[in-house]
Scaffold this motif. Sequence first.
Motif, mmCIF file in Angstrom:
data_model
loop_
_atom_site.group_PDB
_atom_site.id
_atom_site.type_symbol
_atom_site.label_atom_id
_atom_site.label_comp_id
_atom_site.label_asym_id
_atom_site.label_seq_id
_atom_site.Cartn_x
_atom_site.Cartn_y
_atom_site.Cartn_z
ATOM 1 N N THR B 36 0.702 -1.539 -0.011
ATOM 2 C CA THR B 36 0.405 0.320 -0.044
ATOM 3 C C THR B 36 0.886 0.602 -0.046
ATOM 4 O O THR B 36 0.725 1.893 -0.622
ATOM 5 N N ASP B 52 -1.735 15.800 -11.531
ATOM 6 C CA ASP B 52 -2.759 16.069 -10.512
ATOM 7 C C ASP B 52 -4.031 14.835 -10.348
ATOM 8 O O ASP B 52 -4.136 13.886 -9.546
ATOM 9 N N PHE B 53 -4.408 14.366 -11.152
ATOM 10 C CA PHE B 53 -6.050 14.182 -11.384
ATOM 11 C C PHE B 53 -5.393 12.531 -11.559
ATOM 12 O O PHE B 53 -6.029 10.992 -10.650
ATOM 13 N N ALA B 56 -4.401 11.687 -7.488
ATOM 14 C CA ALA B 56 -5.347 11.376 -6.873
ATOM 15 C C ALA B 56 -6.033 10.373 -7.313
ATOM 16 O O ALA B 56 -7.000 9.721 -6.467
ATOM 17 N N SER B 57 -6.375 9.558 -9.028
ATOM 18 C CA SER B 57 -7.373 8.746 -9.107
ATOM 19 C C SER B 57 -6.512 7.056 -8.552
ATOM 20 O O SER B 57 -7.076 6.815 -8.328
ATOM 21 N N LEU B 59 -4.695 7.624 -5.644
ATOM 22 C CA LEU B 59 -4.690 6.667 -4.229
ATOM 23 C C LEU B 59 -5.735 6.142 -4.080
ATOM 24 O O LEU B 59 -5.946 5.172 -3.213
ATOM 25 N N LEU B 60 -7.161 7.362 -4.501
ATOM 26 C CA LEU B 60 -8.068 6.984 -4.934
ATOM 27 C C LEU B 60 -9.141 5.521 -5.246
ATOM 28 O O LEU B 60 -9.450 4.680 -3.938
ATOM 29 N N VAL B 63 -5.410 3.024 -4.134
ATOM 30 C CA VAL B 63 -4.487 2.446 -2.337
ATOM 31 C C VAL B 63 -5.977 2.851 -1.422
ATOM 32 O O VAL B 63 -6.142 1.349 0.227
ATOM 33 N N GLY B 64 -7.538 3.301 -1.571
ATOM 34 C CA GLY B 64 -8.519 3.166 -1.169
ATOM 35 C C GLY B 64 -9.543 2.163 -1.780
ATOM 36 O O GLY B 64 -9.756 1.831 -0.801
ATOM 37 N N MET B 67 -6.256 -2.192 -2.359
ATOM 38 C CA MET B 67 -4.983 -2.717 -1.547
ATOM 39 C C MET B 67 -6.100 -3.105 -0.291
ATOM 40 O O MET B 67 -6.274 -4.040 -0.122
ATOM 41 N N VAL B 68 -7.208 -2.424 -0.472
ATOM 42 C CA VAL B 68 -8.562 -2.831 1.318
ATOM 43 C C VAL B 68 -8.594 -3.626 1.070
ATOM 44 O O VAL B 68 -8.660 -5.404 1.697
ATOM 45 N N LEU B 71 -6.075 -5.795 1.461
ATOM 46 C CA LEU B 71 -6.073 -6.453 3.236
ATOM 47 C C LEU B 71 -6.785 -7.621 3.529
ATOM 48 O O LEU B 71 -7.571 -8.000 4.282
ATOM 49 N N SER B 126 -7.301 17.878 -15.430
ATOM 50 C CA SER B 126 -8.400 17.415 -15.904
ATOM 51 C C SER B 126 -9.090 17.352 -16.932
ATOM 52 O O SER B 126 -9.702 16.000 -17.359
#
Lengths: 387, 164, 388
Positions: B36, B52-53, B56-57, B59-60, B63-64, B67-68, B71, B126
């Motif tokens: 992660t 930047d987009f 953020a994508s 991570l969203l 990672v969010g 990876m959840v 896990l 974006s």
Amino acid sequence: MFEIGPLLIQAFTYARQFLTTLGATPLQAVVGIKFLQTTLTISIILAIPLFLVYAERKISAFMQARLGPMHTGPWGLLQTPADTIKLLFKEDIVPQGADRLLHLLAVILAAAPVFVCFAPVPWGTGFPLINLDTGILFVFAVSGVSTLGILAAGWGSGNKFSMLGGLRGAAQMVSYEIPRALSVVPVVLFYSSLNLQTIATAQMERWHGWMPKWFIFYPGIGQIAFIVFLIASVAETNRIPFDIPEAESELVSGYHTEYSGMKFAFFFLAEYVYVFLSSALVTTLFLGGADGAAFLPSWMWFLGKTLLIVFLFLWFRWTFPRLRVDRLMQFCWQFLLPLALVNIVLTVGWMMCKTPSQDVLPTQAAIPSSEMHGSPDDAGLTKAVEK
Amino acid sequence: MTLPLGIFYALSALMIGFSLVVVTSRNLFRGAMCLTASMGFVAAFFALLGGDFLAASQLLIYVGGVMVLILFVVMFVQTPDLFRARQTSVRWIPALLLAGGVGALFIRAFCHIESPTELPVLQPTSTALGHLLLGDMAVPFEVISLVLLAALVGALVFGLERES
Amino acid sequence: MIDPPLLNKAVVPASALDVFPTQAPEKGMFISLGPHHPSTHGVLRVAITTEGEIVTGAQPDIGYLHRATEKLAEKRTYPQIIVLTDRLDYLAAMTNNWSYCLAVEKMLNVAIPERADYLRMIVGELQRIASHCVFIGTYGIDIGAFTPFFYSFGRERERILDLFEELCGARLTYNYVRIGGVMADAPDGWLDKVKVFVKEMYAAADEYDKLLTYNPIFTDRTQGIGIMTSEVAKAWGVTGPNLRASGERADVRIDDPYGLYPRVKFDIPIGKNGDCWERYKCRVDEVRESLKIIEQALAQIQPGETMGKVAKYFRVPPGEGYGHLEAPRGDLGFYIISDGSPSPYRFHIRAPSFINLQVLQQLLKGWKVADVIAILGSIDIVLGEVDR
């Protein structure tokens, strides 16, 4: 009137010039200012739970025909500092079968991301701290990291009930992120931007000279989006009626059972900061941000509206029982998600049917350029990097 | 050593370190958490390059979301004998030689690429991405969503309980 | 001293679940709910085996609050036992006292003055309201609604307890209903205070309906959950609102009237499905019926004696006697065998919560783990009665 934003911009410009006179290169001065800004932001945000915890205790007490904290300080005002000091002194117990590093990491993962999310929020004129073009996406992305914290907390507690509680909590949070993001899509479509500052300032116009053009007032689409976003935010922050993961009276005891002392305090602190962040987002996206009559400064309008939504969060908690876990998931996938999708279609329909005289979409020219670059050190950073 | 270069080296060192932990750790959960972290550093690299987009994508979604879910699986299937499993392969010498050879090839190839030494001017991506995805690249965009649909259907088929 | 697992094996059929399993069940998980748990309404332990999310077996493990009441009673005189009965179902002490006094008065053949009987009825129904207030509040907390507790328990029940304190000096263990009558007459103005309270309680009952009973989240968690058919209820010997929610018209005040209940008109709330919501609704409706009874009693009560002709030191003639009444939790009965001495030879309590609790072994099976708390709370047990 007492606009903090421009004052802060001036203050930080002076600070940067001061650092330059001390012999720092412009880049080093900017980096130093950034550290100062972050420290200041985090400190101010850390003060919010102090206020919110007291507010919750008092408001819940008045709703329950009792008084709440009254003894520590006048009207119990010193209760939260007293509790914080007590929690600081408590012994930090880590269960024997638990992974010590993960036990600690979980707290950090659950609490830290939410501080970062406050950067693109437009508090008023002269704000936000960072005029991020992907504002709302950034906030969603970083707040999704705290889901990992809950998983790690469930695992790091070392007992299977906490693990089940952590899994349930993470599943709930991941599920409700989807209607939350989808309910914001109509807003993004409408104002053609992910930038929170743009969305907020575009709502500062008026219909017929008096009715504010807040997104919540648009018939149908505004209200549906607002309600879906509000419910999804309540579920994201694990508040009642969606707080199965942290409920003590349920069979599976919740992911933060094994935490004591300051770690426990951090989980709660994170929850209250998260509530404040969600309320700030609701205000920005649906209630016009810092829009309001001129007799109050803009940041006071923003704060007032945010606190109103925070009051809604607190009100929900003490009025409703909690939903059962499978009903909670059913509610998300079978009701909120289709509703959010339908809302997107309705919004696109509205946008395609707009008449030119109605001026539904604000054009780029309508937003004053001073608002676009209103962050305290925007000009400074670009200049420094170019050097 | 300018600031962006220093940041790049720091990020790379951390990312390589975490990836090494992923590959060598016996604790499956720790490995997943380090993976992660690696995903997060990829997002940091995207941000450093001005996407930047994309950052953020990343991570969203990774990672969010991804990876959840990984896990989740790790938490369910963690058994004690996984801890005693061998972390390195039996035939590690030939594997090391092969990996070293491929790595040398890659490094030689990358040294010949002309790349800009300055970071691009930061500007919002974006709108440009949106125009690209729904304009010129519309067909690959839709085809990718078909791939995702196939993955969804496959997951559902695996997840259905068979009534014997 | 018998080993606990052996004790359970001896009294429980072989196919039932062991309360202290030595190894994990072949499939599924074993969960031990309690005795330290916010939702078990006392020190109760329920040993649950689950398979996935479904409960496959449940065995209540009791005895954590056992105080040997029945044995203690054998060493006390009959008036002294009233104090022991206070502490059985400590949330409904008045009806405990009254049920015991019914048994002894039957054996003594003593006549109760009318005013004493009216006072008994008034405090009995007030006690029923207080007990149901506790149920409403704690059941709400089990489901997750924290606020109704403060209204029902912290406001209405406090009013009732204030009335009782004015009447007999105690708030929980009253020792008010005595053999032959009541301890003391109501003080001046007490009956008017009760009248005022009755008016306010009607409004409060409507408030509970608005806040909790018809709340969609509450009904979603309690309707259709823990369905107990009337056959199951009758087979396990369940009494009280649990039985009435399953559709049986069974109330000791109607079937075997005692006191002056034949003189007052009231209805018995009957349910249809026997799910958790019906059990909850029956109790809320019973509050309203109790208010009606109190109003009629207040209208009918006349000044008079409050204690019948009972000697100070009496011996009960040898024989046996049974007295029972409709306590807030069910059919509470006392069985006394006397051998002519000032103390009973055998004193047995038919505790409704003890018998109602048994049905959990069947009632919990097949429902989800998340429903266990809701079903357990809807049976409304008090551990003082279960363990005696």
